[in-house]
Enzyme design. Structure first.
Site, PDB file in Angstrom:
ATOM      1  N   ARG A 176      67.186  25.721  61.406  1.00 49.79           N
ATOM      2  CA  ARG A 176      67.448  26.328  60.077  1.00 49.79           C
ATOM      3  C   ARG A 176      68.256  27.623  60.162  1.00 49.79           C
ATOM      4  O   ARG A 176      68.011  28.578  59.408  1.00 49.79           O
ATOM      5  CB  ARG A 176      66.140  26.584  59.310  1.00 49.79           C
ATOM      6  CG  ARG A 176      65.301  25.364  59.092  1.00 49.79           C
ATOM      7  CD  ARG A 176      65.997  24.264  58.283  1.00 49.79           C
ATOM      8  NE  ARG A 176      65.238  23.044  58.407  1.00 49.79           N
ATOM      9  CZ  ARG A 176      65.514  22.100  59.337  1.00 49.79           C
ATOM     10  NH1 ARG A 176      66.545  22.213  60.156  1.00 49.79           N
ATOM     11  NH2 ARG A 176      64.762  21.029  59.411  1.00 49.79           N
ATOM     12  N   SER A 226      60.700  23.767  51.261  1.00 48.62           N
ATOM     13  CA  SER A 226      59.761  24.459  52.156  1.00 48.62           C
ATOM     14  C   SER A 226      60.130  25.936  52.186  1.00 48.62           C
ATOM     15  O   SER A 226      61.250  26.288  52.514  1.00 48.62           O
ATOM     16  CB  SER A 226      59.867  23.916  53.579  1.00 48.62           C
ATOM     17  OG  SER A 226      59.513  22.568  53.584  1.00 48.62           O
ATOM     18  N   GLU A 296      62.062  30.580  55.265  1.00 54.73           N
ATOM     19  CA  GLU A 296      63.273  29.763  55.422  1.00 54.73           C
ATOM     20  C   GLU A 296      64.217  30.076  54.259  1.00 54.73           C
ATOM     21  O   GLU A 296      65.422  30.159  54.419  1.00 54.73           O
ATOM     22  CB  GLU A 296      62.887  28.278  55.408  1.00 54.73           C
ATOM     23  CG  GLU A 296      64.060  27.339  55.525  1.00 54.73           C
ATOM     24  CD  GLU A 296      63.625  25.883  55.646  1.00 54.73           C
ATOM     25  OE1 GLU A 296      62.625  25.600  56.342  1.00 54.73           O
ATOM     26  OE2 GLU A 296      64.287  25.024  55.044  1.00 54.73           O
TER      27      GLU A 296
END
Ligand SMILES: Cc1cc2nc3c(=O)[nH]c(=O)nc-3n(C[C@H](O)[C@H](O)[C@H](O)COP(=O)(O)OP(=O)(O)OC[C@H]3O[C@@H](n4cnc5c(N)ncnc54)[C@H](O)[C@@H]3O)c2cc1C
Length: 303
Positions: A176, A226, A296
């Site tokens: 990520r 998420s 994230e």
């Protein structure tokens, strides 16, 4: 530089209908949160973007890039300067076993295009709601696949406004993350290297992943997916669940009862509600398990 002059200059650089002032950003974001952008432009080709970058460098006006707004939280005070939305650069084409997609094309559409062309490798991306540019920036991934596996190279506009080719290996794609943020590159186009496959087999994988996603994720509410990265050795969702945080709410923001890793905008949340809940989750998990949950999702803009 005063606002009217910036507006006039932007009208010279980008088509008239593609320049807006005081644009409400929440309609461009998956969370349906956030303030306004001073200037909001939707260029239709990379030359326009190059000219805007050069102008903003000369006049010292900040600019912010927006893909599909599926991994961004924008604060209630909004964004000063120019927001560049890349949604109008959405062409997808095939060249042998490679697919070339412009940065504003949805990665879901790129994955579907690959299916139509009987090319395998992008099945994992069939439910990720970002653009190609956002997917490279985040090295988006799901169900064992990630952009890093299939990206060959990208064209970017660098911070000086030059069009540059970057090989996938130069982008430092990792879990990520990439170096696109640090380099302040603007992704313009990506070339994915895929393998010939069978339509029915590719489709079966995509259908299976779609079923898993729809049955496990609270797609009925606005969210940013998420919220936290997977901490080494743990699953963020499990830590949150074991902290009895599912259903916890602050204002209109709630930790999803369907998937603990998601925070949903259940009832007209403000960005302040959303961020307070993120911080509450981080604090609680740290106290219970000693684990730091790293976000994230990106938080930008003014209070
Ligand atoms: C319901 C839901 C499910 C999700 N599932 C997944 C999943 O399975 N896997 C996963 O990895 N992610 C998932 N996400 C998160 C998100 O879709 C990805 O991170 C996606 O890659 C973000 O792309 P975007 O275009 O929406 O980027 P945005 O949210 O618009 O922007 C994210 C960052 O990328 C930058 N950026 C955008 N475009 C460019 C560009 N052209 N050049 C340079 N920088 C750029 C922005 O400035 C910003 O900092 C999910 C999100 C939601 C809402």
């Amino acid at each position: 530089m005063e606002s009217q002059k910036i507006y006039n200059k932007l009208l010279e650089l980008v088509k008239k209908d593609n320049v807006k002032v005081n644009e409400v950003l929440k309609k461009h974001l998956y969370t349906k949160l956030g303030g306004k952008a001073d200037f909001f432009i939707t260029p239709t080709n990379f030359k326009e973007i190059q000219n805007v970058v050069k102008f903003s460098n000369e006049e010292n006006i900040p600019f912010t890039l927006l893909g599909n707004g599926s991994n961004l939280i924008i604060k209630d005070g909004g964004i000063r300067g120019i927001v560049i939305s890349l949604k109008n650069l959405d062409d997808i084409s095939t060249d042998g076993n490679t697919i070339v997609a412009q940065s504003g094309a949805r990665i879901i559409d790129t994955s579907r295009h690959a299916l139509k062309e009987r090319l395998s490798g992008l099945e994992f991306a069939c439910g990720i709601p970002g653009t190609v540019g956002g997917a490279l920036y985040m090295n988006a991934g799901a169900y064992g696949g990630e952009i890093k596996d299939v990206l060959d190279y990208a064209y970017v506009i660098d911070r000086q406004g030059n069009l540059v080719k970057r090989l996938a290996s130069e982008l430092e794609l990792d879990y990520r993350t990439s170096n696109i943020e640090r380099e302040k590159d603007i992704v313009i186009e990506a070339t994915f290297s895929l393998k010939p496959g069978k339509y029915e087999e590719i489709k079966e994988v995509m259908d299976d992943l779609t079923y898993k996603r729809e049955s496990k994720q609270p797609l009925e509410y606005p969210s940013c997916g998420s919220v936290f990265k997977r901490p080494p050795g743990y699953f963020a969702g499990k830590l949150i669940q074991d902290s009895q945080l599912q259903g916890k709410n602050i204002g209109g923001a709630e930790v999803s009862t369907k998937h603990a890793g998601f925070i949903v905008n259940k009832n007209n949340a403000t960005t302040t509600d959303y961020i307070s809940l993120i911080e509450h989750v981080q604090k609680t998990v740290k106290e219970r398990f000693g684990v730091d949950l790293e976000r994230e999702v990106r938080i930008i803009g003014e209070d």
